[in-house]
Design an enzyme around this catalytic site. Structure first.
Site, PDB file in Angstrom:
ATOM      1  N   SER A   1     -13.687  -3.672  -0.025  1.00 29.26           N
ATOM      2  CA  SER A   1     -14.463  -2.902  -1.016  1.00 29.26           C
ATOM      3  C   SER A   1     -15.969  -3.040  -0.782  1.00 29.26           C
ATOM      4  CB  SER A   1     -14.108  -3.339  -2.440  1.00 29.26           C
ATOM      5  OG  SER A   1     -12.810  -2.912  -2.784  1.00 29.26           O
ATOM      6  N   PRO A   2     -16.457  -2.752   0.426  1.00 29.30           N
ATOM      7  CA  PRO A   2     -17.877  -2.933   0.737  1.00 29.30           C
ATOM      8  C   PRO A   2     -18.814  -1.933   0.069  1.00 29.30           C
ATOM      9  CG  PRO A   2     -16.763  -1.907   2.583  1.00 29.30           C
ATOM     10  CD  PRO A   2     -15.693  -2.294   1.607  1.00 29.30           C
TER      11      PRO A   2
ATOM     12  N   TYR B   1       0.839  -1.196   0.000  1.00 28.47           N
ATOM     13  CA  TYR B   1       0.000   0.000   0.000  1.00 28.47           C
ATOM     14  C   TYR B   1       0.880   1.256   0.000  1.00 28.47           C
ATOM     15  CZ  TYR B   1      -4.090  -2.911   1.088  1.00 28.47           C
ATOM     16  OH  TYR B   1      -5.098  -3.850   1.054  1.00 28.47           O
TER      17      TYR B   1
ATOM     18  N   GLY C   1     -19.296  -4.876  -8.894  1.00 27.71           N
ATOM     19  CA  GLY C   1     -18.459  -5.613  -9.823  1.00 27.71           C
ATOM     20  C   GLY C   1     -17.082  -5.852  -9.242  1.00 27.71           C
TER      21      GLY C   1
ATOM     22  N   VAL D   1     -18.045   2.926  -7.014  1.00 23.18           N
ATOM     23  CA  VAL D   1     -18.933   2.971  -5.854  1.00 23.18           C
ATOM     24  C   VAL D   1     -20.386   2.951  -6.317  1.00 23.18           C
ATOM     25  CG1 VAL D   1     -19.649   4.365  -3.870  1.00 23.18           C
ATOM     26  CG2 VAL D   1     -17.218   4.207  -4.488  1.00 23.18           C
ATOM     27  N   PHE D   2     -21.206   2.131  -5.669  1.00 24.19           N
ATOM     28  CA  PHE D   2     -22.612   2.059  -6.067  1.00 24.19           C
ATOM     29  C   PHE D   2     -23.501   2.979  -5.233  1.00 24.19           C
ATOM     30  CE2 PHE D   2     -22.144  -1.281  -2.856  1.00 24.19           C
ATOM     31  CZ  PHE D   2     -23.239  -1.062  -2.027  1.00 24.19           C
TER      32      PHE D   2
END
Length: 305
Positions: free
Chosen positions: A215-216, A52, A220, A225-226
């Site tokens: 990645s909550p 990272y 996909g 971001v949804f």
């Protein structure tokens, strides 16, 4: 914030953890605010990886918090190893070198949890076992786990390693649910019935391994971001409806959906915004009913058989 036990270890951790992948982008002052805010909220597990920021995220973290023994004992530090120059490497040499590097950057003499980052097709489990034994005996690593691995990969490791594997970090969100889909569409011939990871969710529950959801908020394979995304009106309408009903934000509802699963999944949230983390942390106090959980699942575009 409620606590959970990490796998079958003695570690008590907050239901939500903080992923530090983007901490290298912060100033020392801003990073300190992020960390202190997280701890005040009850977030005590900080998730790192040697790659990272090319290692800088771990450095910024330690410098920002002014790492010392009194600070160290209040937090759970988790890091990952196994990615090297864009390739995968579970060799004994690399694992030991990676841990030493993380210890130096984090300014500590032990890691609470070490995860193997991505499966190495050329893994020799005997080498991994040797590395784990050295790290355990030296006190450099106290607990071990994996990331993005399926049950047979884990079983292969368990044949050789002496240490318990307490966690598996896997991608999971309301809009990325293959490990849940396959369990609902048993003996069907639709796409959702395809078992892509050998019942990893059920395997984890049987073997007392904590699933850590990375990645909550993504849909996909890390496509974006949804939450608040106009491309997904139905799921966002349901998120907003429940957010207003529960008195929290839509992001908190997205996390509460993960927490509602009886597997005691721990979301790894990567926000570097203190106010956003405050809002998200309220998910720990949200009680979704079974109907509300399924309504969100259906609003995400899924169908029940």
């Amino acid at each position: 914030m409620k606590n959970i036990r990490l796998g079958n270890s003695s570690l008590e951790v907050g239901e939500i953890s903080l992923g530090c992948m983007r901490m290298d982008q912060l100033s020392k002052t801003d990073a300190e605010e992020v960390i202190q805010n997280a701890m005040e909220l009850g977030v005590n597990l900080f998730d790192h990886a040697d790659i990272y920021g090319g290692g800088k995220s771990e450095e910024v973290f330690a410098d920002a918090i002014g790492m010392n023994s009194s600070v160290r004992e209040k937090m759970i530090l988790q890091t990952k190893a196994g990615i090297r120059d864009g390739l995968f490497d579970f060799s004994k040499e690399h694992i030991l070198e990676s841990v030493d590097g993380s210890l130096k950057r984090l300014k500590t003499d032990y890691i609470d949890v070490l995860l193997l980052h991505r499966p190495d097709a050329l893994m020799e489990p005997e080498e991994v076992a040797e590395a784990f034994t050295v790290l355990k005996k030296s006190g450099k690593v106290r607990n071990f786990g994996v990331s993005n691995q399926n049950p047979m990969q884990i079983e292969l490791l368990k044949k050789y390693v002496n240490e318990d594997l307490i966690a598996n970090q896997l991608q999971l969100s309301l809009m990325h649910t293959p490990m849940i889909d396959a369990g609902l569409n048993v003996n069907m011939q639709n796409d959702a019935s395809i078992n892509r990871d050998s019942a990893i969710l059920e395997y984890s529950r049987i073997n007392d391994m904590t699933v850590q959801a990375w990645s909550p908020f993504q849909y996909g394979m890390i496509k974006g971001v949804f939450v608040g995304n106009n491309d997904f009106p139905e799921v966002n309408a349901k998120l907003q409806e429940l957010a207003e009903k529960k008195g929290v934000t839509d992001s908190a509802i997205a996390i509460a959906w993960i927490l509602r699963h009886p597997a005691k999944i721990q979301p790894v949230v990567g926000t570097m915004n203190p106010d956003r983390l405050k809002d998200i942390s309220k998910a720990s106090d949200v009680e979704l009913t079974k109907r509300e959980w399924y309504e969100l699942y259906l609003a995400a575009g899924n169908k029940l058989p």
